[in-house]
Every structure is written in C-alpha cells, then in structure tokens.
Write a protein that holds these residues in place. Structure first.
Motif, PDB file in Angstrom:
ATOM      1  N   ARG A  31       0.850  -1.196   0.000  1.00 44.81           N
ATOM      2  CA  ARG A  31       0.000   0.000   0.000  1.00 44.81           C
ATOM      3  C   ARG A  31       0.882   1.240   0.000  1.00 44.81           C
ATOM      4  O   ARG A  31       1.995   1.210   0.513  1.00 44.81           O
ATOM      5  CB  ARG A  31      -0.895   0.005   1.225  1.00 44.81           C
ATOM      6  CG  ARG A  31      -1.855  -1.155   1.218  1.00 44.81           C
ATOM      7  CD  ARG A  31      -2.718  -1.099   2.427  1.00 44.81           C
ATOM      8  NE  ARG A  31      -3.509  -2.316   2.493  1.00 44.81           N
ATOM      9  CZ  ARG A  31      -4.218  -2.660   3.521  1.00 44.81           C
ATOM     10  NH1 ARG A  31      -4.255  -1.886   4.589  1.00 44.81           N
ATOM     11  NH2 ARG A  31      -4.907  -3.769   3.515  1.00 44.81           N
ATOM     12  N   PRO A  32       0.375   2.339  -0.537  1.00 47.96           N
ATOM     13  CA  PRO A  32       1.186   3.558  -0.594  1.00 47.96           C
ATOM     14  C   PRO A  32       1.719   3.974   0.776  1.00 47.96           C
ATOM     15  O   PRO A  32       2.859   4.414   0.889  1.00 47.96           O
ATOM     16  CB  PRO A  32       0.217   4.613  -1.154  1.00 47.96           C
ATOM     17  CG  PRO A  32      -0.804   3.824  -1.891  1.00 47.96           C
ATOM     18  CD  PRO A  32      -0.915   2.513  -1.171  1.00 47.96           C
ATOM     19  N   GLU A  33       0.913   3.810   1.820  1.00 46.22           N
ATOM     20  CA  GLU A  33       1.352   4.242   3.148  1.00 46.22           C
ATOM     21  C   GLU A  33       2.432   3.328   3.727  1.00 46.22           C
ATOM     22  O   GLU A  33       3.115   3.687   4.673  1.00 46.22           O
ATOM     23  CB  GLU A  33       0.167   4.350   4.117  1.00 46.22           C
ATOM     24  CG  GLU A  33      -0.475   3.028   4.487  1.00 46.22           C
ATOM     25  CD  GLU A  33      -1.577   2.570   3.542  1.00 46.22           C
ATOM     26  OE1 GLU A  33      -2.339   1.679   3.953  1.00 46.22           O
ATOM     27  OE2 GLU A  33      -1.675   3.091   2.422  1.00 46.22           O
ATOM     28  N   SER A  45       5.742  19.060   2.221  1.00 48.92           N
ATOM     29  CA  SER A  45       5.909  17.802   1.486  1.00 48.92           C
ATOM     30  C   SER A  45       5.176  16.670   2.196  1.00 48.92           C
ATOM     31  O   SER A  45       4.664  15.753   1.545  1.00 48.92           O
ATOM     32  CB  SER A  45       7.384  17.453   1.306  1.00 48.92           C
ATOM     33  OG  SER A  45       7.966  17.067   2.530  1.00 48.92           O
ATOM     34  N   GLU A  46       5.109  16.694   3.524  1.00 47.34           N
ATOM     35  CA  GLU A  46       4.375  15.670   4.261  1.00 47.34           C
ATOM     36  C   GLU A  46       2.882  15.746   3.971  1.00 47.34           C
ATOM     37  O   GLU A  46       2.217  14.718   3.844  1.00 47.34           O
ATOM     38  CB  GLU A  46       4.651  15.795   5.763  1.00 47.34           C
ATOM     39  CG  GLU A  46       6.063  15.368   6.130  1.00 47.34           C
ATOM     40  CD  GLU A  46       6.375  15.550   7.598  1.00 47.34           C
ATOM     41  OE1 GLU A  46       5.437  15.723   8.395  1.00 47.34           O
ATOM     42  OE2 GLU A  46       7.570  15.497   7.929  1.00 47.34           O
ATOM     43  N   ILE A  47       2.358  16.955   3.842  1.00 46.88           N
ATOM     44  CA  ILE A  47       0.947  17.135   3.490  1.00 46.88           C
ATOM     45  C   ILE A  47       0.704  16.615   2.081  1.00 46.88           C
ATOM     46  O   ILE A  47      -0.260  15.892   1.827  1.00 46.88           O
ATOM     47  CB  ILE A  47       0.531  18.618   3.619  1.00 46.88           C
ATOM     48  CG1 ILE A  47       0.538  19.037   5.086  1.00 46.88           C
ATOM     49  CG2 ILE A  47      -0.840  18.853   2.987  1.00 46.88           C
ATOM     50  CD1 ILE A  47       0.388  20.525   5.303  1.00 46.88           C
ATOM     51  N   ALA A  48       1.610  16.953   1.170  1.00 46.53           N
ATOM     52  CA  ALA A  48       1.472  16.488  -0.216  1.00 46.53           C
ATOM     53  C   ALA A  48       1.549  14.963  -0.270  1.00 46.53           C
ATOM     54  O   ALA A  48       0.785  14.320  -0.997  1.00 46.53           O
ATOM     55  CB  ALA A  48       2.544  17.118  -1.096  1.00 46.53           C
ATOM     56  N   ASP A  49       2.476  14.371   0.497  1.00 47.89           N
ATOM     57  CA  ASP A  49       2.583  12.911   0.542  1.00 47.89           C
ATOM     58  C   ASP A  49       1.300  12.288   1.076  1.00 47.89           C
ATOM     59  O   ASP A  49       0.821  11.281   0.549  1.00 47.89           O
ATOM     60  CB  ASP A  49       3.768  12.479   1.414  1.00 47.89           C
ATOM     61  CG  ASP A  49       5.118  12.743   0.767  1.00 47.89           C
ATOM     62  OD1 ASP A  49       5.153  13.011  -0.454  1.00 47.89           O
ATOM     63  OD2 ASP A  49       6.135  12.701   1.495  1.00 47.89           O
ATOM     64  N   GLU A  55      -5.197   9.665  -2.156  1.00 51.00           N
ATOM     65  CA  GLU A  55      -5.689   9.508  -3.529  1.00 51.00           C
ATOM     66  C   GLU A  55      -5.394   8.106  -4.056  1.00 51.00           C
ATOM     67  O   GLU A  55      -6.252   7.463  -4.665  1.00 51.00           O
ATOM     68  CB  GLU A  55      -5.050  10.553  -4.440  1.00 51.00           C
ATOM     69  CG  GLU A  55      -5.558  10.500  -5.862  1.00 51.00           C
ATOM     70  CD  GLU A  55      -4.938  11.563  -6.755  1.00 51.00           C
ATOM     71  OE1 GLU A  55      -5.217  11.510  -7.956  1.00 51.00           O
ATOM     72  OE2 GLU A  55      -4.184  12.419  -6.264  1.00 51.00           O
ATOM     73  N   ASP A  56      -4.176   7.614  -3.798  1.00 46.18           N
ATOM     74  CA  ASP A  56      -3.816   6.271  -4.242  1.00 46.18           C
ATOM     75  C   ASP A  56      -4.705   5.216  -3.591  1.00 46.18           C
ATOM     76  O   ASP A  56      -5.122   4.255  -4.242  1.00 46.18           O
ATOM     77  CB  ASP A  56      -2.345   5.971  -3.929  1.00 46.18           C
ATOM     78  CG  ASP A  56      -1.382   6.770  -4.795  1.00 46.18           C
ATOM     79  OD1 ASP A  56      -1.830   7.383  -5.783  1.00 46.18           O
ATOM     80  OD2 ASP A  56      -0.184   6.798  -4.461  1.00 46.18           O
ATOM     81  N   GLN A  57      -5.002   5.385  -2.308  1.00 44.69           N
ATOM     82  CA  GLN A  57      -5.878   4.448  -1.614  1.00 44.69           C
ATOM     83  C   GLN A  57      -7.275   4.453  -2.228  1.00 44.69           C
ATOM     84  O   GLN A  57      -7.896   3.396  -2.398  1.00 44.69           O
ATOM     85  CB  GLN A  57      -5.969   4.783  -0.125  1.00 44.69           C
ATOM     86  CG  GLN A  57      -4.720   4.451   0.650  1.00 44.69           C
ATOM     87  CD  GLN A  57      -4.788   4.962   2.076  1.00 44.69           C
ATOM     88  OE1 GLN A  57      -5.408   5.978   2.367  1.00 44.69           O
ATOM     89  NE2 GLN A  57      -4.132   4.246   2.976  1.00 44.69           N
ATOM     90  N   GLU A  58      -7.763   5.628  -2.550  1.00 44.26           N
ATOM     91  CA  GLU A  58      -9.097   5.734  -3.146  1.00 44.26           C
ATOM     92  C   GLU A  58      -9.136   5.067  -4.522  1.00 44.26           C
ATOM     93  O   GLU A  58     -10.091   4.352  -4.846  1.00 44.26           O
ATOM     94  CB  GLU A  58      -9.499   7.203  -3.255  1.00 44.26           C
ATOM     95  CG  GLU A  58     -10.942   7.396  -3.614  1.00 44.26           C
ATOM     96  CD  GLU A  58     -11.378   8.848  -3.514  1.00 44.26           C
ATOM     97  OE1 GLU A  58     -12.241   9.234  -4.310  1.00 44.26           O
ATOM     98  OE2 GLU A  58     -10.864   9.581  -2.648  1.00 44.26           O
ATOM     99  N   ILE A  59      -8.100   5.267  -5.303  1.00 49.26           N
ATOM    100  CA  ILE A  59      -8.035   4.649  -6.629  1.00 49.26           C
ATOM    101  C   ILE A  59      -7.967   3.130  -6.497  1.00 49.26           C
ATOM    102  O   ILE A  59      -8.686   2.403  -7.190  1.00 49.26           O
ATOM    103  CB  ILE A  59      -6.833   5.190  -7.434  1.00 49.26           C
ATOM    104  CG1 ILE A  59      -7.091   6.656  -7.811  1.00 49.26           C
ATOM    105  CG2 ILE A  59      -6.572   4.341  -8.674  1.00 49.26           C
ATOM    106  CD1 ILE A  59      -5.874   7.377  -8.371  1.00 49.26           C
TER     107      ILE A  59
END
Length: 145
Positions: A31-33, A45-49, A55-59
């Motif tokens: 998983r992305p996380e 950058s932490e907020i952007a990550d 978004e990746d989880q939703e996709i």
C-alpha cells in the motif's frame, strides 16, 4: 448448441480466473502508506505525501470494487450457463442479443431491461439489490483493508 455453451463456459471461467488474479495482485501490492517516503521532509511535502497516499488508496479501492463486481457477474454468468439460462434476460426472459454477449459476456439483461434498470438507478439511487451488493462488496474488501 452444446459445444457453443461449453466454449462460453470455458471463456467465462478463464475471464473469472484473470479477474481473480488481478484482485490477488492488487491485494498483494504494498500500500502507498507502507512505502517509505524519501527526500524532502518539510511540512508541506508531508501534506502532499498524505494527499497522494489518500488519492492512491481511493483509486485502489475503486479498482478493487470494480474487479470484485466483475468477478461476481462472471460467477453469475457461469451459473446461468450451467443452469441452461445463459443468454436469457433475468428480467423479461427474452434472448439477449448475441452482439451484446460478445461485448459483455456476463450480461444478465437485454438492452431494454438494462436501460430500465440504469434509469431507475439514476432516478432513485441504489435499489434493494444494490444495497445487498454493496454489503457483499464491503465483506470482500475487508480482506483488502
């Protein structure tokens, strides 16, 4: 006729196996996380990550939902072949056009009935069977989450 149904059954089973493989692959990917972030560790950058991970989880969840629904529909089509009901609309009992079955082998409704069901979904939201299907999808996704 018998050879055609056997060929269709084999085709549907093969497609179901492909879908099951894609589901397994999606569930086994990290998983992305879980991936270690590197580089810039500023608050921005932490907020952007975090946004990218969300978004990746939703996709992933959307793709998984689509694959699970496709798997169910393929299973239902396989069941209809085995019961001798494949190619007949589950609503009206009329034959489903061959061109529709070529395009959507798991189709369970003729175009007229499918259009009516889709119209009801647009007007009234999920129907009772939609709620049942959603509950089953949640159970399937439990293995993913």
């Amino acid at each position: 006729m018998e050879n055609r149904m056997t060929a269709m059954l084999n085709e549907l089973c093969e497609e179901r196996d492909h879908v099951n493989h894609w589901i397994a692959d999606l569930r086994s990917e990290p998983r992305p996380e879980e991936l270690q972030a590197g580089g810039d560790n500023t608050p921005l950058s932490e907020i952007a990550d975090a946004m990218q991970i969300a978004e990746d989880q939703e996709i992933r969840a959307t793709v998984l939902d689509s694959l699970i629904v496709r798997k169910w529909r393929l299973e239902w089509a396989i069941d209809r072949v085995r019961k001798g009901r494949y190619g007949l609309c589950v609503n009206c009992g009329e034959s489903i056009a061959a061109s529709r079955l070529v395009a959507v082998p798991e189709a369970e409704r003729c175009m007229r009935c499918q259009a009516q069901v889709e119209g009801l979904h647009r007007l009234h939201g999920p129907l009772v069977f939609g709620w049942i299907e959603a509950g089953e999808r949640l159970q399937e996704r439990a293995a993913f989450d």
